[in-house]
Design a protein around this motif. Structure first.
Motif, mmCIF file in Angstrom:
data_model
loop_
_atom_site.group_PDB
_atom_site.id
_atom_site.type_symbol
_atom_site.label_atom_id
_atom_site.label_comp_id
_atom_site.label_asym_id
_atom_site.label_seq_id
_atom_site.Cartn_x
_atom_site.Cartn_y
_atom_site.Cartn_z
ATOM 1 N N SER A 51 36.995 88.544 49.341
ATOM 2 C CA SER A 51 35.993 89.556 49.679
ATOM 3 C C SER A 51 35.158 89.008 50.829
ATOM 4 O O SER A 51 34.847 87.827 50.868
ATOM 5 N N CYS A 52 34.809 89.894 51.762
ATOM 6 C CA CYS A 52 34.124 89.475 52.979
ATOM 7 C C CYS A 52 32.613 89.693 52.835
ATOM 8 O O CYS A 52 32.176 90.739 52.359
ATOM 9 N N GLY A 53 31.831 88.698 53.266
ATOM 10 C CA GLY A 53 30.378 88.811 53.165
ATOM 11 C C GLY A 53 29.826 90.006 53.940
ATOM 12 O O GLY A 53 28.792 90.572 53.580
ATOM 13 N N GLY A 76 39.510 96.604 63.259
ATOM 14 C CA GLY A 76 39.982 96.457 61.881
ATOM 15 C C GLY A 76 38.876 96.076 60.912
ATOM 16 O O GLY A 76 38.903 96.475 59.740
ATOM 17 N N CYS A 77 37.883 95.328 61.382
ATOM 18 C CA CYS A 77 36.780 94.934 60.495
ATOM 19 C C CYS A 77 35.947 96.151 60.092
ATOM 20 O O CYS A 77 35.169 96.067 59.141
ATOM 21 N N GLY A 78 36.116 97.240 60.824
ATOM 22 C CA GLY A 78 35.368 98.457 60.481
ATOM 23 C C GLY A 78 36.184 99.417 59.639
ATOM 24 O O GLY A 78 35.823 100.592 59.508
ATOM 25 N N THR A 142 28.241 89.946 62.833
ATOM 26 C CA THR A 142 29.343 89.170 63.403
ATOM 27 C C THR A 142 30.584 89.294 62.508
ATOM 28 O O THR A 142 30.494 89.685 61.346
ATOM 29 N N THR A 143 31.723 88.952 63.097
ATOM 30 C CA THR A 143 33.000 88.972 62.375
ATOM 31 C C THR A 143 33.707 87.645 62.645
ATOM 32 O O THR A 143 33.259 86.863 63.484
ATOM 33 N N CYS A 144 34.823 87.455 61.971
ATOM 34 C CA CYS A 144 35.554 86.198 62.173
ATOM 35 C C CYS A 144 35.885 86.005 63.660
ATOM 36 O O CYS A 144 35.757 84.905 64.200
ATOM 37 N N THR A 145 36.284 87.094 64.318
ATOM 38 C CA THR A 145 36.701 86.968 65.726
ATOM 39 C C THR A 145 35.537 86.556 66.614
ATOM 40 O O THR A 145 35.647 85.617 67.416
ATOM 41 N N CYS A 173 27.453 87.021 59.571
ATOM 42 C CA CYS A 173 28.089 87.285 58.278
ATOM 43 C C CYS A 173 29.609 87.299 58.366
ATOM 44 O O CYS A 173 30.278 87.935 57.550
ATOM 45 N N GLU A 174 30.184 86.605 59.361
ATOM 46 C CA GLU A 174 31.649 86.611 59.482
ATOM 47 C C GLU A 174 32.274 86.108 58.173
ATOM 48 O O GLU A 174 31.730 85.205 57.524
ATOM 49 N N GLY A 175 33.423 86.705 57.841
ATOM 50 C CA GLY A 175 34.024 86.454 56.533
ATOM 51 C C GLY A 175 34.240 84.997 56.207
ATOM 52 O O GLY A 175 34.031 84.558 55.078
ATOM 53 N N PHE A 176 34.662 84.192 57.189
ATOM 54 C CA PHE A 176 34.994 82.793 56.854
ATOM 55 C C PHE A 176 33.771 81.897 56.749
ATOM 56 O O PHE A 176 33.878 80.718 56.454
#
Ligand code: SF4
Length: 488
Positions: A51-53, A76-78, A142-145, A173-176
């Protein structure tokens, strides 16, 4: 407490709250190891899902009425946005507010941006959000990318804030970034505390901030009897409403996982005390919660009157529900504090808890006060029970359900479809009716009764379903893939 508002990033939950994602045992043992500081996280050698933050950031920030969110990442993150838009519109309609779409822009980072950077796109998107939505504040997530390519999101936000003259908050808050999805709540709260909340003009002595999702209105009646006003935050609020949450006399919680950081930040920075009691689910917790309010507001006698009259009001229905539900078994899968709150209500109906899996376990809260520890509260009032920490791994939950074969599965986040495919009736916690305080308990009991009164639906579904798990898996212990040593 580790609330440092001069930094754009919130300190991670695994460091701040010593959160773990893997455990198998029982409630008393988990509590004991937590208290002695001997609890070790146990990692899995196999995970089915994550699950992504950012998910929790969107839960809080995308549902603000007059703010905009710019997500700096690939489209894709959206993928969750259409679903969130539906929830936002429905929520507004239900609350009698203006029905409109979420204010959201995605910077659509692509391969070229990954090489050359996405700063220009981000600046353009922030200006476009201002032009399109005329928001009172913009949150840039923010996202992982964007984190991997290293765009200076906080720097760009500060620059754009100066240009546009409204708060532009970098929400990292990027997932990783974290293993704990609930850190997303903290990231959103951190941005609100850093960029939106202002020092109080004048304290409002009858105002209580209630940190919740969409569970509004259910406090009104009880609070009114005590001369208090709830201020529901954060979803569906306005920026103006959030600016002066510093003026409230106290902060209450729906669930400590959701609001631990925001409540502690308000207490530390603006002297708004958090109500140090479990959330008001079930008789014991509701009594405790209202008594704590009584102590804080010097309304002890008024509170006792309210408790007595509310209990009298529900007594016949509670008795009826107990007759119908007594002895029925249930398994709960939910975030920690909320799972224990649900379990407390099951006790009020004289149901039998076969066990529970929580998604993660926070070893402390930001306001590290034992009165906020719902697990301790539950064990003290209702005793021990089998407990696992499963990080939302469906395969572990399905294994446990097949093992315990309860009459009911109550699930938060994760679909109850897994239980229904095993022939076990279940529902997703979080749907109306709301379940807090005394009348809420009755609404919840009726929901439980209607779910299990006729299990034919679940049995029929099970007859026509094929689960993806083999018999081998059902013969294993649910936590077979947990590594490390079990805590002594
Ligand atoms: S931020 Fe990362 S984990 Fe979250 S949706 Fe985007 S790619 Fe997935």
């Amino acid at each position: 407490m580790s609330i440092n508002l001069s930094e754009p990033a919130v300190q991670l939950r695994e460091l701040r709250l010593k959160t773990i994602t893997g455990y198998s045992g029982d409630a008393e043992h988990l509590l004991g190891c937590t208290k002695t500081g001997t609890l070790q996280n146990r990692e899995r050698s196999f995970s089915q899902c994550g699950s992504c933050g950012a998910d929790q950031v969107m839960n809080m920030l995308l549902t603000l009425q007059d703010a905009a969110v710019v997500e700096h990442g690939p489209a894709g993150c959206g993928g969750d946005i259409p679903f969130r838009n539906g929830g936002f519109r429905t929520g507004n309609r239900r609350l009698g507010l203006d029905v409109h779409n979420v204010h959201y822009i995605n910077t659509n980072l692509d391969e070229k941006d990954v090489i050359y950077g996405g700063a220009d796109k981000l600046e353009k998107a922030i200006r476009e959000a201002r032009r399109r939505f005329d928001p009172k504040a913009i949150f840039v997530t923010t996202t992982c990318t964007s984190a991997i390519i290293g765009d200076d999101v906080p720097g760009i936000c500060d620059e754009m804030e100066r240009e546009l003259g409204i708060p532009v908050a970098a929400t990292l808050c990027e997932g990783f970034r974290t293993n704990i999805w609930a850190t997303g709540f903290d990231s959103a709260s951190h941005s609100i505390l850093r960029k939106i909340v202002k020092p109080p003009r004048k304290k409002q002595e009858d105002l209580i901030n209630v940190i919740c999702f969409t569970h509004r209105y259910h406090y009104e009646d009880v609070f009114r009897q005590l001369g208090l006003r709830p201020n529901y935050i954060v979803p569906f609020s306005t920026i103006g409403q959030l600016e002066y949450i510093s003026e409230a006399a106290a902060t209450a919680q729906y669930c400590e996982t959701l609001g631990s950081y925001l409540a502690a930040g308000l207490e530390e920075n603006y002297g708004v005390p958090e109500i140090k009691a479990p959330a008001p689910f079930g008789i014991a917790a509701s009594d405790e919660y209202l008594r704590e309010i009584g102590r804080m507001f010097h309304k002890e006698k008024d509170v006792e009157k309210v408790i007595a009259s509310e209990k009298e009001k529900i007594a016949p229905q509670l008795e009826d529900l107990r007759k119908k539900l007594s002895g029925k078994t249930a398994f709960v899968g939910a975030g920690g504090p909320l799972a224990y709150s649900i379990m407390g209500m099951l006790e009020d109906f004289d149901m039998k808890l076969t066990g529970g899996y929580i998604w993660h376990h926070d070893q402390r809260f930001d306001n590290d006060d034992p009165r906020l520890d719902v697990l301790s509260f539950h064990v003290k009032h209702f005793g021990n029970f089998p407990l696992g920490v499963c990080n939302k791994q469906s395969f572990e939950v399905v294994n446990a359900l097949n093992h315990y074969k309860p009459d009911l599965y109550i699930s938060r986040h994760m679909s109850p479809a897994w239980a229904i495919k095993l022939g076990i009736p279940g529902f997703l916690h979080g749907i109306e009716p709301s379940e807090m305080l005394y009348e809420g308990l009755i609404r919840y009991g009726e929901l439980i009764y209607h779910t299990i009164a006729n299990p034919a639906f679940a049995k029929n579904i099970a007859r026509h379903s094929k689960l993806p798990y083999t018999d081998w898996w059902f013969e294993q212990d649910a936590f077979t893939f947990l590594g490390g040593e079990a805590d002594a």
